[in-house]
Design a protein around this motif. Structure first.
Motif, PDB file in Angstrom:
ATOM      1  N   TYR A   1       0.835  -1.204   0.000  1.00 22.46           N
ATOM      2  CA  TYR A   1       0.000   0.000   0.000  1.00 22.46           C
ATOM      3  C   TYR A   1       0.870   1.253   0.000  1.00 22.46           C
ATOM      4  O   TYR A   1       0.620   2.195  -0.756  1.00 22.46           O
ATOM      5  CB  TYR A   1      -0.944   0.036   1.204  1.00 22.46           C
ATOM      6  CG  TYR A   1      -1.686   1.349   1.256  1.00 22.46           C
ATOM      7  CD1 TYR A   1      -2.769   1.559   0.414  1.00 22.46           C
ATOM      8  CD2 TYR A   1      -1.242   2.391   2.055  1.00 22.46           C
ATOM      9  CE1 TYR A   1      -3.413   2.781   0.381  1.00 22.46           C
ATOM     10  CE2 TYR A   1      -1.872   3.617   2.027  1.00 22.46           C
ATOM     11  CZ  TYR A   1      -2.962   3.813   1.198  1.00 22.46           C
ATOM     12  OH  TYR A   1      -3.576   5.030   1.157  1.00 22.46           O
TER      13      TYR A   1
ATOM     14  N   HIS B   1      -8.910   6.070   2.410  1.00 31.06           N
ATOM     15  CA  HIS B   1      -8.193   4.799   2.529  1.00 31.06           C
ATOM     16  C   HIS B   1      -8.093   4.364   3.983  1.00 31.06           C
ATOM     17  O   HIS B   1      -8.185   3.176   4.290  1.00 31.06           O
ATOM     18  CB  HIS B   1      -6.804   4.907   1.908  1.00 31.06           C
ATOM     19  CG  HIS B   1      -6.839   4.980   0.415  1.00 31.06           C
ATOM     20  ND1 HIS B   1      -5.701   5.077  -0.347  1.00 31.06           N
ATOM     21  CD2 HIS B   1      -7.858   4.974  -0.469  1.00 31.06           C
ATOM     22  CE1 HIS B   1      -6.022   5.121  -1.624  1.00 31.06           C
ATOM     23  NE2 HIS B   1      -7.334   5.076  -1.718  1.00 31.06           N
TER      24      HIS B   1
ATOM     25  N   TRP C   1      -4.908  -2.553  -1.758  1.00 22.99           N
ATOM     26  CA  TRP C   1      -3.917  -2.889  -0.721  1.00 22.99           C
ATOM     27  C   TRP C   1      -4.368  -2.386   0.639  1.00 22.99           C
ATOM     28  O   TRP C   1      -4.053  -2.999   1.666  1.00 22.99           O
ATOM     29  CB  TRP C   1      -2.536  -2.346  -1.092  1.00 22.99           C
ATOM     30  CG  TRP C   1      -1.925  -3.091  -2.240  1.00 22.99           C
ATOM     31  CD1 TRP C   1      -1.658  -2.599  -3.482  1.00 22.99           C
ATOM     32  CD2 TRP C   1      -1.542  -4.468  -2.269  1.00 22.99           C
ATOM     33  NE1 TRP C   1      -1.129  -3.581  -4.273  1.00 22.99           N
ATOM     34  CE2 TRP C   1      -1.042  -4.748  -3.556  1.00 22.99           C
ATOM     35  CE3 TRP C   1      -1.568  -5.491  -1.324  1.00 22.99           C
ATOM     36  CZ2 TRP C   1      -0.576  -5.999  -3.934  1.00 22.99           C
ATOM     37  CZ3 TRP C   1      -1.101  -6.761  -1.696  1.00 22.99           C
ATOM     38  CH2 TRP C   1      -0.614  -6.990  -2.984  1.00 22.99           C
TER      39      TRP C   1
END
Length: 197
Positions: free
Chosen positions: A89, A147, A97
């Motif tokens: 990631y 995220h 990811w």
């Protein structure tokens, strides 16, 4: 739950479950720890990959616990998976990811209450990386809020599902919080028989 694939093809009832079937679970996940190196292969030389794989394979802890039907090897595999997916990631900053990192984080938390110690060590490593990174690259360490939310949502969901056996034991979720509380108490100096050094 993760034992089921190892016993279902061979036994339909508890009396049919053998010691070998149960020992296959930690043996599989102990071996799978080596496979997580595939995720970080781009940053390692072939010799480095071989050495890392050999050190994992000969690790006294993994070899010792890999023979017993306990969660240590699963915990190591999920922790390795979290670190490897986290590294992927950090390199590409793509949402898949972040999802995989969250999934492994959730499985780590659902496997063993000592996950808080591993989480603290990983967070400290990230903080040190941010502290000692060149100024221009510090912004790259902080992931986008979306995220982070994705990571946290997947981690919480996978923890809840696996810790409660897919919500068939919802009371177990209360025990999750109680199981980690003693580690915060011990870390603050309570019940620790020796000084920090």
């Amino acid at each position: 739950l993760l034992t089921w694939p190892f016993i279902r093809p061979f036994a339909t009832a508890i009396p049919g479950v053998s010691e070998g079937m149960l020992r296959a679970v930690p043996a599989f996940f102990g071996t799978a720890c080596i496979m997580t190196l595939w995720l970080v292969r781009r940053w390692m030389s072939p010799g480095g990959l071989f050495a890392a794989g050999l050190l994992i394979a000969l690790s006294p802890g993994l070899v010792y616990y890999g023979r017993s039907y306990i969660q240590e090897t699963l915990f190591c595999f999920f922790s390795f998976g979290l670190m490897a997916c986290g590294a992927r990631y950090a390199a590409g900053r793509t949402w898949p990811w972040a999802v995989l990192s969250g999934f492994f984080a959730g499985l780590t938390a659902a496997t063993k209450e000592t996950w808080v110690l591993s989480a603290f060590a990983m967070a400290a490593a990230i903080a040190l990386l941010a502290l000692f990174s060149p100024r221009g690259s510090r912004g790259r360490i902080r992931p986008p809020a979306g995220h982070l939310l994705l990571f946290a949502g997947v981690a919480l969901t996978s923890t809840a599902l696996f810790y409660s056996t897919f919500l068939t034991q919802p009371a177990a979720l209360l025990e999750l919080g109680r199981s980690v509380a003693p580690y915060f108490h011990r870390a603050s100096g309570g019940e620790h028989a020796h000084p920090w050094f």
